[in-house]
Write a protein that holds these residues in place. Structure first.
Motif, PDB file in Angstrom:
ATOM      1  N   THR A  19     -22.472 -78.290-124.745  1.00 27.92           N
ATOM      2  CA  THR A  19     -22.804 -79.258-125.797  1.00 27.92           C
ATOM      3  C   THR A  19     -24.198 -79.842-125.642  1.00 27.92           C
ATOM      4  OG1 THR A  19     -21.726 -81.007-124.511  1.00 27.92           O
ATOM      5  CG2 THR A  19     -20.393 -79.877-126.170  1.00 27.92           C
ATOM      6  N   ASP A  20     -24.905 -79.426-124.623  1.00 28.86           N
ATOM      7  CA  ASP A  20     -26.282 -79.880-124.379  1.00 28.86           C
ATOM      8  C   ASP A  20     -26.939 -78.828-123.495  1.00 28.86           C
ATOM      9  OD1 ASP A  20     -28.638 -81.282-124.073  1.00 28.86           O
ATOM     10  OD2 ASP A  20     -27.840 -82.614-122.522  1.00 28.86           O
ATOM     11  N   LEU A  21     -27.481 -77.789-124.126  1.00 32.59           N
ATOM     12  CA  LEU A  21     -27.926 -76.620-123.374  1.00 32.59           C
ATOM     13  C   LEU A  21     -29.394 -76.310-123.640  1.00 32.59           C
ATOM     14  CD1 LEU A  21     -25.865 -73.388-122.848  1.00 32.59           C
ATOM     15  CD2 LEU A  21     -28.350 -73.308-123.144  1.00 32.59           C
ATOM     16  N   TRP A  22     -30.199 -76.406-122.577  1.00 37.62           N
ATOM     17  CA  TRP A  22     -31.607 -76.043-122.640  1.00 37.62           C
ATOM     18  C   TRP A  22     -31.852 -74.871-121.701  1.00 37.62           C
ATOM     19  CZ3 TRP A  22     -35.525 -80.702-122.667  1.00 37.62           C
ATOM     20  CH2 TRP A  22     -35.198 -81.578-123.707  1.00 37.62           C
ATOM     21  N   VAL A  23     -32.845 -74.073-122.024  1.00 40.27           N
ATOM     22  CA  VAL A  23     -33.357 -73.049-121.120  1.00 40.27           C
ATOM     23  C   VAL A  23     -34.879 -73.040-121.250  1.00 40.27           C
ATOM     24  CG1 VAL A  23     -31.313 -71.553-121.222  1.00 40.27           C
ATOM     25  CG2 VAL A  23     -33.173 -71.228-122.883  1.00 40.27           C
ATOM     26  N   SER A  24     -35.525 -72.446-120.269  1.00 41.43           N
ATOM     27  CA  SER A  24     -36.965 -72.229-120.360  1.00 41.43           C
ATOM     28  C   SER A  24     -37.232 -70.744-120.172  1.00 41.43           C
ATOM     29  CB  SER A  24     -37.716 -73.049-119.306  1.00 41.43           C
ATOM     30  OG  SER A  24     -37.336 -72.667-117.997  1.00 41.43           O
ATOM     31  N   PHE A  25     -38.276 -70.260-120.829  1.00 40.65           N
ATOM     32  CA  PHE A  25     -38.699 -68.869-120.646  1.00 40.65           C
ATOM     33  C   PHE A  25     -40.109 -68.703-121.179  1.00 40.65           C
ATOM     34  CE2 PHE A  25     -36.503 -69.117-124.686  1.00 40.65           C
ATOM     35  CZ  PHE A  25     -37.265 -68.354-125.563  1.00 40.65           C
ATOM     36  N   LEU A  26     -40.894 -67.930-120.444  1.00 39.00           N
ATOM     37  CA  LEU A  26     -42.278 -67.629-120.826  1.00 39.00           C
ATOM     38  C   LEU A  26     -43.060 -68.896-121.162  1.00 39.00           C
ATOM     39  CD1 LEU A  26     -41.661 -64.461-123.046  1.00 39.00           C
ATOM     40  CD2 LEU A  26     -42.070 -64.597-120.582  1.00 39.00           C
ATOM     41  N   GLY A  27     -42.799 -69.955-120.404  1.00 41.76           N
ATOM     42  CA  GLY A  27     -43.544 -71.199-120.572  1.00 41.76           C
ATOM     43  C   GLY A  27     -43.001 -72.145-121.619  1.00 41.76           C
ATOM     44  N   LEU A  45     -22.060 -65.608-126.133  1.00 47.64           N
ATOM     45  CA  LEU A  45     -22.694 -66.832-125.634  1.00 47.64           C
ATOM     46  C   LEU A  45     -22.601 -66.947-124.112  1.00 47.64           C
ATOM     47  CD1 LEU A  45     -21.491 -69.535-128.195  1.00 47.64           C
ATOM     48  CD2 LEU A  45     -23.809 -68.617-127.968  1.00 47.64           C
ATOM     49  N   LEU A  46     -21.719 -66.188-123.498  1.00 46.05           N
ATOM     50  CA  LEU A  46     -21.455 -66.360-122.063  1.00 46.05           C
ATOM     51  C   LEU A  46     -22.697 -66.200-121.187  1.00 46.05           C
ATOM     52  CD1 LEU A  46     -17.950 -64.661-121.701  1.00 46.05           C
ATOM     53  CD2 LEU A  46     -18.489 -67.111-121.673  1.00 46.05           C
ATOM     54  N   PRO A  47     -23.535 -65.163-121.382  1.00 49.18           N
ATOM     55  CA  PRO A  47     -24.732 -65.064-120.547  1.00 49.18           C
ATOM     56  C   PRO A  47     -25.650 -66.267-120.670  1.00 49.18           C
ATOM     57  CG  PRO A  47     -24.306 -62.991-121.663  1.00 49.18           C
ATOM     58  CD  PRO A  47     -23.392 -64.000-122.283  1.00 49.18           C
ATOM     59  N   ILE A  48     -25.745 -66.817-121.884  1.00 51.27           N
ATOM     60  CA  ILE A  48     -26.598 -67.988-122.096  1.00 51.27           C
ATOM     61  C   ILE A  48     -25.985 -69.204-121.412  1.00 51.27           C
ATOM     62  CG2 ILE A  48     -27.600 -69.517-123.840  1.00 51.27           C
ATOM     63  CD1 ILE A  48     -27.577 -67.124-125.763  1.00 51.27           C
ATOM     64  N   MET A  49     -24.665 -69.359-121.505  1.00 49.41           N
ATOM     65  CA  MET A  49     -23.997 -70.486-120.855  1.00 49.41           C
ATOM     66  C   MET A  49     -24.166 -70.414-119.338  1.00 49.41           C
ATOM     67  SD  MET A  49     -20.500 -70.749-123.141  1.00 49.41           S
ATOM     68  CE  MET A  49     -19.842 -72.072-122.134  1.00 49.41           C
ATOM     69  N   GLU A  50     -24.118 -69.204-118.776  1.00 45.50           N
ATOM     70  CA  GLU A  50     -24.294 -69.047-117.337  1.00 45.50           C
ATOM     71  C   GLU A  50     -25.700 -69.440-116.891  1.00 45.50           C
ATOM     72  OE1 GLU A  50     -23.346 -65.041-116.414  1.00 45.50           O
ATOM     73  OE2 GLU A  50     -21.175 -65.282-116.693  1.00 45.50           O
ATOM     74  N   ILE A  56     -35.206 -68.352-117.753  1.00 46.40           N
ATOM     75  CA  ILE A  56     -34.728 -66.991-117.997  1.00 46.40           C
ATOM     76  C   ILE A  56     -35.882 -66.067-118.374  1.00 46.40           C
ATOM     77  CG2 ILE A  56     -32.370 -67.683-118.608  1.00 46.40           C
ATOM     78  CD1 ILE A  56     -33.164 -67.487-121.557  1.00 46.40           C
ATOM     79  N   SER A  57     -37.060 -66.340-117.852  1.00 48.16           N
ATOM     80  CA  SER A  57     -38.233 -65.514-118.162  1.00 48.16           C
ATOM     81  C   SER A  57     -38.017 -64.056-117.781  1.00 48.16           C
ATOM     82  CB  SER A  57     -39.469 -66.061-117.445  1.00 48.16           C
ATOM     83  OG  SER A  57     -39.812 -67.343-117.917  1.00 48.16           O
ATOM     84  N   SER A  58     -37.192 -63.812-116.765  1.00 46.56           N
ATOM     85  CA  SER A  58     -36.957 -62.431-116.317  1.00 46.56           C
ATOM     86  C   SER A  58     -36.250 -61.598-117.374  1.00 46.56           C
ATOM     87  CB  SER A  58     -36.144 -62.429-115.024  1.00 46.56           C
ATOM     88  OG  SER A  58     -34.862 -62.998-115.236  1.00 46.56           O
ATOM     89  N   TRP A  59     -35.677 -62.241-118.379  1.00 48.26           N
ATOM     90  CA  TRP A  59     -35.002 -61.504-119.450  1.00 48.26           C
ATOM     91  C   TRP A  59     -36.005 -60.897-120.438  1.00 48.26           C
ATOM     92  CZ3 TRP A  59     -30.261 -64.766-121.516  1.00 48.26           C
ATOM     93  CH2 TRP A  59     -29.421 -65.111-120.435  1.00 48.26           C
TER      94      TRP A  59
END
Length: 214
Positions: A19-27, A45-50, A56-59
């Motif tokens: 319910t409150d999900l942030w990620v960072s990637f490529l800056g 959605l499971l990979p994103i939730m994990e 997740i820049s490696s993606w």
């Protein structure tokens, strides 16, 4: 404030629930909470939730800004999903349940972007010379002192009523720490195997106004 908002990895990390999900990637820092609501219950959605709250820049391919790469076995272009296929990534082969037209995939959709990930987070000590109160703050190296003041306000609501100084010199609040000659010695301290915490730069706050007018 003018300009982009910068975030430390620690700030991103606290947004780690469905319910409150942030990620960072490529800056970039993205708030994927609306995406989670839109696809609620979808196994993709499971990979994103994990990876919630993580980088997740490696993606992604840093050149194409996409999640494709060349398969070393087949030399074919295909999607790299180390934690499994996720939302907006097409299946490996033809599928009748895949809607080919999805518009912008979420990793290219600027609506999810909330700011930028700092290139270097650093610690400072903010010392109120009037009360002797000291507060350690982790800040972004790109932030001006005025933006750092905003981070400090929860600890001192009258922070604007003080002159900020380092080594006896008043700081320009429109400039960054480095531009104010508050050097980041972390690399040198690591080389010398010295404890960073013992050499954290100190910013001294000198009271210069009537609090009743603040």
């Amino acid at each position: 404030m003018d300009g982009p908002n910068f975030f430390t990895p620690a700030q991103v990390a606290v947004h780690n629930t469905a319910t409150d999900l942030w990620v960072s990637f490529l800056g970039k820092v993205c708030d994927l909470t609306p995406l989670m609501r839109q696809y609620q219950g979808d196994a993709l959605l499971l990979p994103i939730m994990e990876a919630a709250g993580q980088d997740i820049s490696s993606w992604f391919d840093p050149d194409t800004k996409d999640v494709s790469f060349v398969d070393p076995l087949t030399s074919c272009l295909r999607y790299y999903t180390p934690r499994g296929r996720f939302v907006h990534v097409p299946p490996a082969g033809p599928r009748s349940d895949w809607a080919g037209v999805i518009g912008q995939p979420w990793w290219r959709d600027r609506r999810y972007e909330v700011g930028l990930l700092t290139a270097k987070a650093r610690w400072i000590r903010v010392i109120n010379t009037l009360t002797s109160q000291e507060q350690r703050l982790q800040v972004c190296s790109e932030e001006t002192l005025a933006e750092i003041l905003q981070r400090y306000l929860p600890y001192n609501s009258h922070a604007c009523s003080y002159t900020w100084k380092h080594n006896g010199v008043s700081l320009d609040m429109s400039r960054t720490l480095s531009e104010n000659n508050v050097q980041d010695d972390d690399h040198e301290l690591d080389r010398l195997r010295l404890d960073r915490d013992l050499f954290t730069p100190a910013i001294l706050l000198h009271f210069n106004d009537d609090l009743s007018e603040a």
